[in-house]
Write an enzyme that holds these catalytic residues in place. Structure first.
Site, PDB file in Angstrom:
ATOM      1  N   HIS A  75       0.825  -1.274  -0.065  1.00 55.03           N
ATOM      2  CA  HIS A  75       0.092   0.114  -0.170  1.00 55.03           C
ATOM      3  C   HIS A  75       0.920   1.178   0.038  1.00 55.03           C
ATOM      4  CE1 HIS A  75      -3.004  -3.224   1.800  1.00 55.03           C
ATOM      5  NE2 HIS A  75      -3.346  -2.934   0.651  1.00 55.03           N
ATOM      6  N   GLU A 197     -10.314 -15.737   4.428  1.00 51.59           N
ATOM      7  CA  GLU A 197     -11.394 -16.669   4.811  1.00 51.59           C
ATOM      8  C   GLU A 197     -11.328 -17.911   4.799  1.00 51.59           C
ATOM      9  OE1 GLU A 197     -11.223 -14.606   1.898  1.00 51.59           O
ATOM     10  OE2 GLU A 197     -11.701 -12.744   2.944  1.00 51.59           O
TER      11      GLU A 197
HETATM   12  N1  HPA Z   1      -9.759 -12.781   0.675  1.00 50.59           N
HETATM   13  C1  HPA Z   1      -9.547 -11.901   0.994  1.00 50.59           C
HETATM   14  N2  HPA Z   1      -8.858 -10.476   0.810  1.00 50.59           N
HETATM   15  C2  HPA Z   1      -7.938 -10.971  -0.209  1.00 50.59           C
HETATM   16  C3  HPA Z   1      -8.063 -11.915  -0.885  1.00 50.59           C
HETATM   17  C4  HPA Z   1      -8.715 -12.983  -0.596  1.00 50.59           C
HETATM   18  O1  HPA Z   1      -8.756 -14.046  -1.155  1.00 50.59           O
HETATM   19  N3  HPA Z   1      -6.907 -11.753  -1.906  1.00 50.59           N
HETATM   20  C5  HPA Z   1      -6.676 -10.495  -1.813  1.00 50.59           C
HETATM   21  N4  HPA Z   1      -7.235 -10.097  -0.801  1.00 50.59           N
END
Ligand code: HPA
Length: 276
Positions: A75, A197
């Site tokens: 970032h 997740e």
């Molecule tokens: N999940 C959540 N945030 C993310 C992902 C993901 O698979 N890839 C990049 N940012």
């Protein structure tokens, strides 16, 4: 690092007043009284600003009231004012505060409220995210058509009932497709993070109508709607979501997909900004 008191952390502070102060800082430091479009750069989109036009001012985010340094590699941490070839002023925000940083939703949406206070009528939100559709490949940009906010939080305070129909403007999506008619779209699910997740959560997201999983954007879009802005959302699919792809996810992989996609998505974003 010593954490100084932040103007948004006192509940008695009016967050819109802080945004007005930040916009005045930006006007003074950039010499640009009004911006037309604001653009938040998510992971993978860092270089995308360079083709949009001429950078007339670059600010360190910490020079602007209420902004903090980004918590993460990948970032950017700067705020830029760009003049497009057709004379539009674009405020490029490379300093996103994520909900998972735990500083509260006021800080998360401060950049959007500041963008509105600079005069911007269009908010372009970009992010790097996981894809649920198996037809997608890492490095592919997609449009956000709607969202499901799984943070159980809101930037709105008190009884502020706001309609979120067509939140991600169909008019702006159509304009984007005049640049690239192959752009697919999907429903973005904002999870709190910062963990990725579980495969079961990804299946839940899919079952309830989600196509993209990420950790930003939805709360910002709500604040942008409250501020009266029109919203365009882009996700760079950096990976297929957990369990959809069979290999484990890593932040490194996300950054690499972003770097590889950079030339293509930079060009896309610059041309889309050109038609807004
Ligand atoms: N999940 C959540 N945030 C993310 C992902 C993901 O698979 N890839 C990049 N940012």
């Amino acid at each position: 690092m010593h954490e100084e008191t932040h103007p948004l952390d006192d509940p008695a502070t009016d967050p819109f007043e802080v945004a007005q102060t930040a916009a005045a800082d930006i006007a003074r430091l950039t010499g640009v009284a009004q911006h037309d479009i604001a653009l938040t750069l998510g992971s993978g989109w860092g270089k995308a600003a360079e083709l949009i036009g001429e950078t007339t001012a670059t600010l360190d985010a910490t020079e602007v009231t209420g902004f903090s340094k980004p918590a993460l590699a990948g970032h950017v941490g700067s705020i830029r004012s760009i003049l497009t070839p057709d004379g539009k002023r674009v405020l490029v925000i490379g300093a996103r505060t994520h909900y998972y940083e735990g500083h509260g939703v006021r800080r998360v949406v401060h950049s959007v409220r500041t963008a509105a206070a600079t005069g911007a009528k269009i908010m372009v939100l970009t992010n790097g995210a996981g894809g649920i559709k198996t037809s997608w490949t890492p490095g592919q940009p997609v449009l956000i058509s709607d969202h499901i906010n799984l943070t159980a939080d809101s930037p709105l305070e008190g009884a502020t009932f706001i309609d979120l129909t067509d939140l991600y403007s169909s008019r702006l999506r159509e304009l984007a497709r005049t640049v690239d008619p192959t752009l697919d779209d999907g429903v973005y699910c904002q999870f709190r993070g910062p963990h990725y997740e579980t495969p079961a959560e990804v299946q839940m997201a899919k079952t309830i109508g989600g196509h993209i999983v990420g950790m930003s954007t939805a709360l910002e879009a709500i604040a942008a709607r409250q501020a009266g802005m029109e919203i365009l959302g882009f996700s760079l699919i950096t990976n297929l979501a957990a369990g959809i792809q069979t290999t484990p996810l890593s932040h490194q992989e996300v950054l690499e997909a972003g770097r590889e996609a950079e030339p293509v998505i930079s060009d896309l974003l610059a041309r889309v900004i050109g038609v807004l």
